[in-house]
Design an enzyme around this catalytic site. Sequence first.
Site, PDB file in Angstrom:
ATOM      1  N   ASN A 125      55.151  44.596  75.032  1.00  0.00           N
ATOM      2  CA  ASN A 125      56.138  46.276  74.520  1.00  0.00           C
ATOM      3  C   ASN A 125      55.184  47.150  74.732  1.00  0.00           C
ATOM      4  O   ASN A 125      54.596  47.489  74.254  1.00  0.00           O
ATOM      5  CB  ASN A 125      56.202  45.222  73.163  1.00  0.00           C
ATOM      6  CG  ASN A 125      56.380  46.405  71.912  1.00  0.00           C
ATOM      7  OD1 ASN A 125      57.253  46.983  72.373  1.00  0.00           O
ATOM      8  ND2 ASN A 125      56.253  46.193  70.809  1.00  0.00           N
ATOM      9  N   LYS A 170      56.024  50.183  73.642  1.00  0.00           N
ATOM     10  CA  LYS A 170      56.458  50.736  72.054  1.00  0.00           C
ATOM     11  C   LYS A 170      56.895  52.358  73.164  1.00  0.00           C
ATOM     12  O   LYS A 170      57.728  52.412  74.135  1.00  0.00           O
ATOM     13  CB  LYS A 170      54.576  51.005  71.550  1.00  0.00           C
ATOM     14  CG  LYS A 170      54.358  48.865  71.008  1.00  0.00           C
ATOM     15  CD  LYS A 170      53.540  49.276  69.983  1.00  0.00           C
ATOM     16  CE  LYS A 170      52.821  47.592  70.208  1.00  0.00           C
ATOM     17  NZ  LYS A 170      52.510  47.895  69.287  1.00  0.00           N
ATOM     18  N   HIS A 190      59.824  44.545  64.717  1.00  0.00           N
ATOM     19  CA  HIS A 190      59.061  44.817  65.447  1.00  0.00           C
ATOM     20  C   HIS A 190      58.007  45.297  63.654  1.00  0.00           C
ATOM     21  O   HIS A 190      59.188  46.022  63.006  1.00  0.00           O
ATOM     22  CB  HIS A 190      58.961  45.549  66.005  1.00  0.00           C
ATOM     23  CG  HIS A 190      57.628  45.645  67.071  1.00  0.00           C
ATOM     24  ND1 HIS A 190      56.025  46.544  66.162  1.00  0.00           N
ATOM     25  CD2 HIS A 190      56.149  45.010  67.645  1.00  0.00           C
ATOM     26  CE1 HIS A 190      55.009  46.207  66.514  1.00  0.00           C
ATOM     27  NE2 HIS A 190      55.084  45.385  67.588  1.00  0.00           N
ATOM     28  N   GLU A 238      56.419  47.404  63.686  1.00  0.00           N
ATOM     29  CA  GLU A 238      56.615  49.519  62.960  1.00  0.00           C
ATOM     30  C   GLU A 238      58.126  49.397  62.922  1.00  0.00           C
ATOM     31  O   GLU A 238      58.312  50.535  61.985  1.00  0.00           O
ATOM     32  CB  GLU A 238      55.950  49.379  64.240  1.00  0.00           C
ATOM     33  CG  GLU A 238      54.887  49.379  64.825  1.00  0.00           C
ATOM     34  CD  GLU A 238      54.624  49.123  65.688  1.00  0.00           C
ATOM     35  OE1 GLU A 238      54.756  49.356  67.352  1.00  0.00           O
ATOM     36  OE2 GLU A 238      52.958  48.713  66.399  1.00  0.00           O
ATOM     37  N   GLU A 242      53.175  37.837  64.814  1.00  0.00           N
ATOM     38  CA  GLU A 242      52.554  39.533  65.069  1.00  0.00           C
ATOM     39  C   GLU A 242      51.685  39.627  63.766  1.00  0.00           C
ATOM     40  O   GLU A 242      52.565  40.652  62.774  1.00  0.00           O
ATOM     41  CB  GLU A 242      52.996  40.354  65.019  1.00  0.00           C
ATOM     42  CG  GLU A 242      54.046  40.159  67.157  1.00  0.00           C
ATOM     43  CD  GLU A 242      54.256  41.701  67.527  1.00  0.00           C
ATOM     44  OE1 GLU A 242      53.721  41.957  68.765  1.00  0.00           O
ATOM     45  OE2 GLU A 242      54.363  42.105  67.327  1.00  0.00           O
ATOM     46  N   GLY A 282      47.425  46.257  67.829  1.00  0.00           N
ATOM     47  CA  GLY A 282      46.185  47.498  67.515  1.00  0.00           C
ATOM     48  C   GLY A 282      45.318  47.982  67.153  1.00  0.00           C
ATOM     49  O   GLY A 282      44.282  48.746  67.006  1.00  0.00           O
ATOM     50  N   SER A 300      46.660  42.474  69.423  1.00  0.00           N
ATOM     51  CA  SER A 300      45.987  42.540  70.060  1.00  0.00           C
ATOM     52  C   SER A 300      44.968  41.415  70.878  1.00  0.00           C
ATOM     53  O   SER A 300      44.229  40.866  71.008  1.00  0.00           O
ATOM     54  CB  SER A 300      44.914  42.164  69.139  1.00  0.00           C
ATOM     55  OG  SER A 300      44.549  44.026  68.458  1.00  0.00           O
TER      56      SER A 300
END
Length: 251
Positions: free
Chosen positions: A9, A11, A96, A98, A168, A174, A214
């Site tokens: 991904n 992003k 996701h 985000e 996730e 991250g 991660s």
Amino acid sequence: MRKNIVAGNWKMNKTLQEGVALATELNEILASKKVNCDVIIGTPFIHLASVCASVDSAKLGVAAENCADHVSGAYTGEVSAAMVKSTGAQYVILGHSERRAYYGETPAILKTKVELALANGLTPIFCIGEVLAEREANKQFEVVEAQIKESLFDLSVEDFSKIILAYEPVWAIGTGKTATAAQAQEIHAYIRSVLAAKYGKKVADNCSILYGGSCKASNAGELFANPDVDGGLIGGAALNAKDFMGIVDAF
Ligand code: 13P
């Protein structure tokens, strides 16, 4: 049986030229070696058509990172599932964290997006996962169960069978803080039990459940060795070929 999958991904990273260069590099590597999993890259919308034209889709799948929750019309700046499909992409990442956190994507919106993706022949890679406070309160099981139920459990067996899930944990994205192999296995097994209760053991057993957060070459082997972890959804480590292929090679 279910597939092992390593999906990137990207992003909001890489210009068009940088993205095509990375996709081309990955395509060349994959043309010359046998790997033991499906490999997918998720790119920004504007990269999709060029990336699809640069890769062998049998060896390197291409995903959008989102699609609209409407079919077409006056939705300035949005990109529909049909448009994504018309680029040659086969997959779309939906839900996701985000998108949920920064763009207000609710379970109901995501349900619509999943249905539109499926109606247009795209395979959703549907993301679920708890935030740190929920993990600390030991609520991760109920959180992911609700996310799955609210957006996916009105699907027919046939449609649900097309879904790829990605667990996730938001606290691992991250942050350099990976879930332990035991934490990943525990919740992946739980997720599979939720699927089995609704759609039956066969459908649950055939569903690929990826881990994200991660994940890198140094920990992928340990994570993927778990019976219910069927691969990874990779952010930072998907941004260069060496790191990404290091994860693919963990299978
Ligand atoms: P990182 O691998 O950078 O933690 O990102 C994971 C992710 O969000 C993939 O969708």
